[in-house]
Design a protein around this motif. Structure first.
Motif, PDB file in Angstrom:
ATOM      1  N   ASP A 183       1.243  -1.154   0.173  1.00 56.52           N
ATOM      2  CA  ASP A 183      -0.432   0.134  -0.281  1.00 56.52           C
ATOM      3  C   ASP A 183       0.705   1.211   0.279  1.00 56.52           C
ATOM      4  O   ASP A 183       1.611   1.329   1.036  1.00 56.52           O
ATOM      5  N   ARG A 185       0.656   4.353  -0.193  1.00 53.19           N
ATOM      6  CA  ARG A 185      -0.364   5.796   0.369  1.00 53.19           C
ATOM      7  C   ARG A 185       0.241   5.435   2.168  1.00 53.19           C
ATOM      8  O   ARG A 185       0.997   6.626   2.813  1.00 53.19           O
ATOM      9  N   GLU A 186       0.089   4.127   3.277  1.00 48.16           N
ATOM     10  CA  GLU A 186       0.466   3.667   3.486  1.00 48.16           C
ATOM     11  C   GLU A 186       2.085   3.459   4.189  1.00 48.16           C
ATOM     12  O   GLU A 186       2.435   4.325   5.055  1.00 48.16           O
ATOM     13  N   ASP A 189       2.447   7.066   4.158  1.00 49.78           N
ATOM     14  CA  ASP A 189       2.607   8.265   5.988  1.00 49.78           C
ATOM     15  C   ASP A 189       3.455   7.586   6.908  1.00 49.78           C
ATOM     16  O   ASP A 189       4.016   8.483   7.932  1.00 49.78           O
TER      17      ASP A 189
END
Length: 220
Positions: A183, A185-186, A189
């Motif tokens: 992922d 985006r994970e 982040d």
């Protein structure tokens, strides 16, 4: 290192700058491996350590590869930029008479990297019996088209956005430009949070250092 019998094919010298002719010849004779990090060497260390000695080492038949060095300082892990940077660095050399063609740059970036790691028997090229490590690049993307010579297009125009598919050991990690196993985006982040914490700690260290220095000056 030579007097201590430490030079050999298991040594990988990062940054090909500042060597004398005698040092180059000795290291190549001892089959030392070399890695150039031109995208970071050009802005950070050329002034201190001189030009990237690709031409000199290439003339000696040295084992050459490419590397990013520090993606945080460079602000990118883009290997297309690294290939281009080697081309730019070489083109700035008016004191050497040696061509550097895009095909040779791609060879250094692929087979060269595998060789300096002692893994050229299993990766680095599309050959029968080797591990299926494959990168497919879209040649019809607007920044790439028209592709006449794929090596020129990869080195002069390629960018990560053009990568369509990535396989490592036959396992698909990227397909249709999308990550298949993580992922993004994970990960971004997590990196942002870790970066913020590190920045806060660094600011604290700098602040404390200034206060301590001020105390010493006042006491002095």
């Amino acid at each position: 290192m030579d007097r201590s019998n430490l030079l050999g094919p298991d040594i990988l010298m990062i940054h090909t700058q500042g060597f004398t002719a005698a040092e180059r010849e000795l290291m190549v004779k001892k089959q030392v491996q070399f890695s150039m990090s031109p995208a970071i060497e050009i802005p950070y260390s050329t002034v201190r350590n001189g030009y990237i000695q690709f031409a000199e080492l290439e003339a000696l038949g040295a084992s050459l590869s490419l590397s990013v060095d520090a993606s945080s300082a460079l602000a990118t892990g883009d290997f297309f930029t690294v290939m281009r940077a080697l081309l730019w660095a070489h083109k700035q050399r008016a004191d050497v008479d040696r061509k550097l063609e895009p095909r040779r740059i791609v060879e250094i970036a692929t087979l060269g990297g595998a060789k300096v790691l002692g893994m050229d028997d299993i990766i680095g090229s599309l050959s029968a019996g080797k591990q299926a490590d494959i990168i497919l690049v879209r040649k019809r993307d607007i920044n790439m088209a028209p592709v006449i010579d794929p090596y020129y297009s990869l080195v002069y125009s390629g960018m990560p956005a053009n990568v369509d598919t990535v396989m490592v050991g036959g396992r698909v990690l990227l397909q249709g430009g999308r990550h298949a196993t993580l992922d993004v985006r994970e990960v971004a982040d997590l990196a942002a949070r870790a970066g913020s914490k590190m920045h806060e700690r660094l600011e604290g260290i700098i602040s404390n250092s200034k206060e301590n220095l001020g105390d010493l000056n006042r006491k002095g």
